[in-house]
Design an enzyme around this catalytic site. Structure first.
Site: not given
Lengths: 98, 455
Positions: B381-382
């Site tokens: 994600n990040d």
């Protein structure tokens, strides 16, 4: 005896050695490497054995015993997990052969 | 006899350095740990023959019990849980160094003032590493949740640290009274706990690496106290190597070490980042996604920790092999902090059988996204969030990311809608060329395999 400047020289050279050896490590090996260096400071087991070997009072024996116990866990645990991780690193060629 | 023991220690030190060197390349890494292990075994056996020692019964019992517990736990631990296991074993080493110092302080270190100073310093570092590592273990194992913060925490931590150091100075220069020794170790234990409490799970790898380096230093200092060159060399090598490794990890996460130890993550920045994400999430079926990949010429797979949690790595590798049979070029792109520490994701993929020459790191792969037909993001994600490049207000601004958004199509396998580990909205998910494949990682990977097989 390792005293004064001799000790300082050993510290200095060992510090550069550690830095140089690690500086060429690819990212993919960082976790196994941290684990491997974790195993290497398991050499503290040798020191813990000496401390327990020279312990006289019950208190010293007790602390020495705990020291050896912890150090043995550091050394053996560090070896087992590092070996397990590195065992899995194979290239495509090795895969095809085995 | 003493000369022979010293010679064996010397050989052990050489084997440690050579072993560490061999561990720095994937082709020789397996031999490296065996060499280091041989050095360790030789050094331990030699130690039994040091003259004028006693308590051999206790010694053998402690070694057998400790080795047994560590061997059983080390063999059983899942690859996903490796980081906390390393933290645990590392804490044991720190505790052992502290125990050596405790015995020496009770006996009264006599041979020099420097030895006494280093005994106290090693005891402080080893004890902090011991209790801190246990907290790190508890957090990664899920026994403790997130960052534990309370008002005036930093002031209290500083006070505890100053008290610990003051007590250490008293031990080193005034008197080794048993009560002072007891107070010193109690304070050092407390400080290790308190400095680790406010640190969140995402920063834990950096902290574990730091404690690893600290344990090395503690071992080196106690090695000087015991006049043991093997301990001095091995400890110092680990101390410096661990420090470098800590810096590399902190840099990869764009988190200066001082921020990890004293700062707080997220806070005000995340709210600002949410505003401009905008747009709508566009879902896709597994069968459509499978078509997209089956007829692509190049697919880059970006795995994250979520893939490992879903145990989807075997299915993903099966999918990759199927695609390769259809002459699709498949590459795995790994962010330096994918998984829970640098290199952790490589271990997880290696466990599934992915050869390391199919795995590329950030610098190698980022230029290739523009020519990739599909970027498959699973459980990450990040590390693919483009706001790290574009939005200076975002807490992750400046962190190097994988440029998945530059691929022609992006498929994101995700359990549900929601922000990542850091709580930041991901702008990648809202892009025009991004499709969301909602579901469990393993189940979706199976459906993709079925989809590709049907063509």
């Amino acid at each position: 005896m390792i005293e004064g400047f001799t000790a300082l020289y050993i510290f200095m050279l060992a510090a550069f050695t550690g830095y140089e050896v690690i500086s060429r490590v690819p990212v993919i090996l960082h976790t196994p490497l941290m684990s491997g260096s974790n195993f290497i400071h398991g050499i503290v087991l040798v020191g813990a054995m000496v401390a327990l070997g020279h312990a006289d009072s019950t208190m010293e024996q007790l602390i020495g015993f705990v020291g050896v116990l912890l150090a043995a866990m550091n050394a053996v645990g560090g070896y087992v997990v590092t070996e397990r991780m590195l065992e899995m690193f194979k290239s495509s060629k090795e895969k095809k052969h085995g | 006899m003493v000369d022979l023991i010293q010679a064996i220690y010397f050989v052990a030190a050489v084997l440690f350095i050579l072993g560490l060197k061999r561990m720095s390349s994937p082709t020789t890494a397996r031999a490296g740990i065996v060499w280091a292990g041989a050095g360790m075994a030789a050094a331990v056996i030699a130690t039994f023959f040091i003259p004028h020692m006693s308590n051999f019964g206790l010694m053998v019992a402690a070694i057998i019990i400790g080795s047994g517990i560590a061997y059983a736990s080390g063999k059983r631990v899942a690859m996903t849980d490796m980081p906390q296991m390393i933290a645990l074993y590392n804490g044991m080493g720190g505790g052992a160094a502290a125990a050596i110092a405790a015995v020496e302080l009770i006996k009264g270190v006599s041979h020099s003032a420097i030895a006494l100073d280093l005994a106290v310093l090693g005891a402080l570092i080893g004890t902090v590493s011991f209790s801190g590592s246990l907290i790190a273990f508890a957090k990664l194992q899920g026994w403790m949740k997130g960052a534990n913060r309370f008002p005036n925490q930093q002031a209290i931590n500083v006070a505890v640290f100053v008290a610990t150091v003051a007590c250490g100075v008293f031990l080193a220069f005034v008197s080794q009274h048993p009560l002072a020794i007891l107070l010193f170790f109690a304070l050092a234990l407390a400080f290790g706990v308190m400095m680790t409490l406010p640190i969140g799970g995402a920063d834990m790898p950096v902290v574990i690496s730091l404690f690893n380096a600290l344990t090395g230093l503690a071992v080196a200092f106690e090695g000087f106290v015991l006049q043991n060159a093997a301990m001095i060399i091995a400890g110092t090598v680990v101390g410096s190597a661990g420090t470098l490794l800590t810096q590399l990890m902190a840099r990869a996460m764009n988190r200066p070490i001082s921020n990890v130890l004293f700062g707080s993550f997220g806070g005000d920045g995340s709210a600002a980042a949410e505003g401009d994400a905008g747009g709508a999430l566009k879902p896709i079926d597994a069968s459509d996604a499978a078509v997209m990949m089956a007829f692509a010429s190049k697919v880059v797979i970006i795995p994250g920790y979520g893939m490992a949690v879903a145990q989807a790595q075997h299915k993903i590798w099966e999918l990759a092999k199927l695609l390769e049979e259809r002459d699709v070029a498949v590459k795995f792109a790994i962010h330096p902090v994918a998984g829970r520490m640098p290199g952790h994701m490589n271990v997880l993929l290696a466990e599934a059988g992915v050869p390391y020459d199919k795995i590329y790191d950030l610098d190698e792969i980022n230029s290739e996204f523009e020519t990739a037909d599909v970027a498959l993001v699973i459980g990450a994600n990040d590390v693919v969030n483009p706001v790290a490049r574009t939005n200076p207000d975002s807490p992750i601004y400046g962190m190097p990311i994988l440029d998945a958004d530059k691929a022609k199509n992006v498929i994101v396998i995700k359990r549900g809608q929601g922000a990542g580990f850091s709580g930041i909205e991901n702008a990648l998910f809202f892009k025009d060329n991004t499709r969301m494949l909602y579901g469990d990682g393993q189940a979706m990977a199976s459906e993709l395999i079925q989809g590709v097989k049907s063509f």
